[in-house]
Write a protein that holds these residues in place. Structure first.
Motif, mmCIF file in Angstrom:
data_model
loop_
_atom_site.group_PDB
_atom_site.id
_atom_site.type_symbol
_atom_site.label_atom_id
_atom_site.label_comp_id
_atom_site.label_asym_id
_atom_site.label_seq_id
_atom_site.Cartn_x
_atom_site.Cartn_y
_atom_site.Cartn_z
ATOM 1 N N ALA A 53 0.906 -1.146 -0.158
ATOM 2 C CA ALA A 53 -0.042 -0.107 0.005
ATOM 3 C C ALA A 53 0.997 1.487 -0.022
ATOM 4 O O ALA A 53 1.899 1.224 0.860
ATOM 5 C CB ALA A 53 -1.011 -0.161 1.181
ATOM 6 N N GLY A 54 0.471 2.182 -0.773
ATOM 7 C CA GLY A 54 1.078 3.456 -1.029
ATOM 8 C C GLY A 54 0.201 4.726 -0.768
ATOM 9 O O GLY A 54 -0.999 4.623 -1.440
ATOM 10 N N PHE A 55 0.601 5.509 0.287
ATOM 11 C CA PHE A 55 -0.475 6.639 0.268
ATOM 12 C C PHE A 55 0.365 7.799 1.078
ATOM 13 O O PHE A 55 1.287 7.611 1.958
ATOM 14 C CB PHE A 55 -1.674 6.377 1.225
ATOM 15 N N GLY A 56 -0.417 8.913 0.908
ATOM 16 C CA GLY A 56 0.024 10.157 1.541
ATOM 17 C C GLY A 56 -0.375 10.249 3.093
ATOM 18 O O GLY A 56 -1.147 9.811 3.408
ATOM 19 N N LEU A 57 0.766 11.043 3.907
ATOM 20 C CA LEU A 57 0.510 11.166 5.225
ATOM 21 C C LEU A 57 0.566 12.780 5.537
ATOM 22 O O LEU A 57 0.227 13.054 6.729
ATOM 23 C CB LEU A 57 1.804 10.640 5.797
ATOM 24 N N ASP A 58 0.635 13.423 4.552
ATOM 25 C CA ASP A 58 0.340 14.998 4.848
ATOM 26 C C ASP A 58 -0.273 15.835 3.647
ATOM 27 O O ASP A 58 -0.384 15.208 2.802
ATOM 28 C CB ASP A 58 1.979 15.513 5.020
ATOM 29 N N LEU A 60 -6.844 15.367 0.503
ATOM 30 C CA LEU A 60 -7.993 15.764 1.613
ATOM 31 C C LEU A 60 -6.801 15.814 2.901
ATOM 32 O O LEU A 60 -5.748 15.254 3.011
ATOM 33 C CB LEU A 60 -8.762 14.809 1.929
ATOM 34 N N LEU A 61 -7.093 16.481 4.066
ATOM 35 C CA LEU A 61 -6.576 16.455 5.251
ATOM 36 C C LEU A 61 -6.338 14.929 5.570
ATOM 37 O O LEU A 61 -7.039 14.184 5.372
ATOM 38 C CB LEU A 61 -7.142 17.062 6.248
ATOM 39 N N PRO A 62 -4.909 14.564 5.992
ATOM 40 C CA PRO A 62 -4.680 13.241 6.309
ATOM 41 C C PRO A 62 -5.599 12.765 7.218
ATOM 42 O O PRO A 62 -5.874 13.337 8.212
ATOM 43 C CB PRO A 62 -3.218 13.283 6.845
ATOM 44 N N SER A 63 -6.092 11.402 7.305
ATOM 45 C CA SER A 63 -6.905 10.798 8.228
ATOM 46 C C SER A 63 -6.191 9.569 8.824
ATOM 47 O O SER A 63 -6.908 9.071 9.748
ATOM 48 C CB SER A 63 -8.110 10.460 7.562
ATOM 49 N N LEU A 64 -5.173 9.161 8.213
ATOM 50 C CA LEU A 64 -4.635 7.749 8.758
ATOM 51 C C LEU A 64 -3.118 8.017 8.768
ATOM 52 O O LEU A 64 -2.420 8.461 7.913
ATOM 53 C CB LEU A 64 -5.012 6.814 7.714
ATOM 54 N N THR A 65 -2.505 7.511 9.990
ATOM 55 C CA THR A 65 -1.181 7.609 10.216
ATOM 56 C C THR A 65 -0.535 6.383 9.782
ATOM 57 O O THR A 65 -1.298 5.103 9.688
ATOM 58 C CB THR A 65 -1.084 7.846 11.598
ATOM 59 N N LEU A 66 0.866 6.151 9.731
ATOM 60 C CA LEU A 66 1.458 4.856 9.451
ATOM 61 C C LEU A 66 1.116 3.913 10.850
ATOM 62 O O LEU A 66 0.906 2.905 10.515
ATOM 63 C CB LEU A 66 2.926 5.132 9.263
ATOM 64 N N SER A 67 1.222 4.498 11.758
ATOM 65 C CA SER A 67 0.948 3.809 13.098
ATOM 66 C C SER A 67 -0.407 3.171 13.114
ATOM 67 O O SER A 67 -0.510 1.807 13.440
ATOM 68 C CB SER A 67 1.186 4.743 14.413
ATOM 69 N N ASP A 68 -1.220 3.928 12.507
ATOM 70 C CA ASP A 68 -2.629 3.461 12.673
ATOM 71 C C ASP A 68 -2.897 2.396 11.623
ATOM 72 O O ASP A 68 -3.361 1.204 11.858
ATOM 73 C CB ASP A 68 -3.687 4.313 11.904
ATOM 74 N N GLY A 90 8.993 10.799 5.813
ATOM 75 C CA GLY A 90 8.324 11.983 4.926
ATOM 76 C C GLY A 90 6.892 11.693 4.794
ATOM 77 O O GLY A 90 6.521 11.006 5.335
ATOM 78 N N GLY A 91 6.341 12.425 3.844
ATOM 79 C CA GLY A 91 4.904 12.726 3.717
ATOM 80 C C GLY A 91 4.366 11.639 2.707
ATOM 81 O O GLY A 91 3.146 11.454 2.501
ATOM 82 N N TYR A 92 5.165 10.705 2.243
ATOM 83 C CA TYR A 92 4.593 9.495 1.495
ATOM 84 C C TYR A 92 5.246 8.048 1.899
ATOM 85 O O TYR A 92 6.271 8.253 1.977
ATOM 86 C CB TYR A 92 4.691 9.823 0.114
ATOM 87 N N ALA A 93 4.420 7.219 2.068
ATOM 88 C CA ALA A 93 5.003 5.692 2.254
ATOM 89 C C ALA A 93 4.486 4.793 1.539
ATOM 90 O O ALA A 93 3.254 4.672 1.293
ATOM 91 C CB ALA A 93 4.790 5.476 3.845
ATOM 92 N N VAL A 94 5.206 3.697 1.147
ATOM 93 C CA VAL A 94 5.030 2.409 0.441
ATOM 94 C C VAL A 94 5.190 1.591 1.358
ATOM 95 O O VAL A 94 6.501 1.428 1.937
ATOM 96 C CB VAL A 94 5.609 2.291 -1.044
ATOM 97 N N SER A 95 4.301 0.565 2.158
ATOM 98 C CA SER A 95 4.407 -0.256 2.853
ATOM 99 C C SER A 95 4.114 -1.681 2.381
ATOM 100 O O SER A 95 3.160 -2.037 1.656
ATOM 101 C CB SER A 95 3.538 -0.008 4.375
ATOM 102 N N VAL A 96 5.089 -2.656 2.797
ATOM 103 C CA VAL A 96 4.826 -4.093 2.348
ATOM 104 C C VAL A 96 4.784 -4.900 3.670
ATOM 105 O O VAL A 96 5.643 -4.971 4.433
ATOM 106 C CB VAL A 96 6.032 -4.354 1.634
ATOM 107 N N HIS A 97 3.633 -5.582 3.705
ATOM 108 C CA HIS A 97 3.461 -6.333 4.996
ATOM 109 C C HIS A 97 2.940 -7.688 4.293
ATOM 110 O O HIS A 97 2.540 -8.076 3.077
ATOM 111 C CB HIS A 97 1.928 -5.951 5.664
#
Length: 201
Positions: A146-151, A157-165, A192-199
């Motif tokens: 999953a890749g999504f913006g954090l800021d 839109l205003l960020p609603s989900l943190t990486l921790s969430d 930074g303000g964008y992350a691609v996470s692999v689970h």
């Protein structure tokens, strides 16, 4: 109602596709997500494009030899996808209600990709459910990417989900973080303000 619905309004899939077509004509590489996924699983692997939109990522993966299925809620986006590649399986469905068996989709997936700010644009409160449903269709050892913006600079839109969430949602679904990057080019994540996470399941 999803945050995507609020954002998109009357914008059409044609408008969205035209934007990427313009980027491609300008010389930009618009296939970073597909290239990233292709480095994770072998050709022929089964891939679910969750929130496939106009099909840009999935069509490219299919061209590379992957067995792909696309799901999205936006009818105008899917209309473009079906027009561009009518031979591929496209399904209109809310990811919070995704059950492959009800769609006649058998078997599991080696990789699920959710590109394009899918998680921050879900209906508030459904994030855990969506992660659980996507995790449930992964084969043992399968990957959720999953890749999504954090800021505000990386999200419309205003960020609603943190990486921790997001990590908490994944942990609750039995997934383990195996990699995090700042871009689809696999640059190291730097906070930074964008992350691609692999689970991994």
């Amino acid at each position: 109602m999803s945050r995507w619905t609020d954002l998109a309004g009357k914008a059409s899939g044609e408008d969205y596709a035209a934007r990427f077509a313009t980027l491609a004509r300008s010389g930009k590489n618009v296939h970073g997500e597909a290239r990233f996924c292709a480095a994770l699983v072998p050709v022929g692997a089964r891939v679910l494009d969750a929130g496939c939109g106009t099909g840009r990522v999935m069509i490219r993966l299919a061209e590379l030899g992957y067995d792909c299925v696309g799901v999205d809620l936006d009818a105008s986006m899917l209309a473009v996808a079906r027009k561009q590649s009518p031979g591929l399986p496209w399904f209109q469905l809310d990811l919070a209600e995704f059950e492959p068996a009800l769609l006649g989709i058998a078997g599991g997936f080696d990789l699920v990709i959710a590109a394009g700010n899918i998680f921050p644009l879900l209906a508030p409160g459904t994030e855990t459910t969506v992660v659980e449903r996507l995790s449930a269709v992964l084969r043992p050892g399968g990957l959720l990417v999953a890749g999504f913006g954090l800021d505000e600079a990386h999200l419309p839109l205003l960020p609603s989900l943190t990486l921790s969430d997001y990590d908490d949602c994944c942990a609750a679904a039995g997934l383990t973080l195996v990699g995090r990057f700042a871009t689809w080019d696999a640059d190291p994540y730097d906070g930074g303000g964008y992350a691609v996470s692999v689970h991994r399941r």
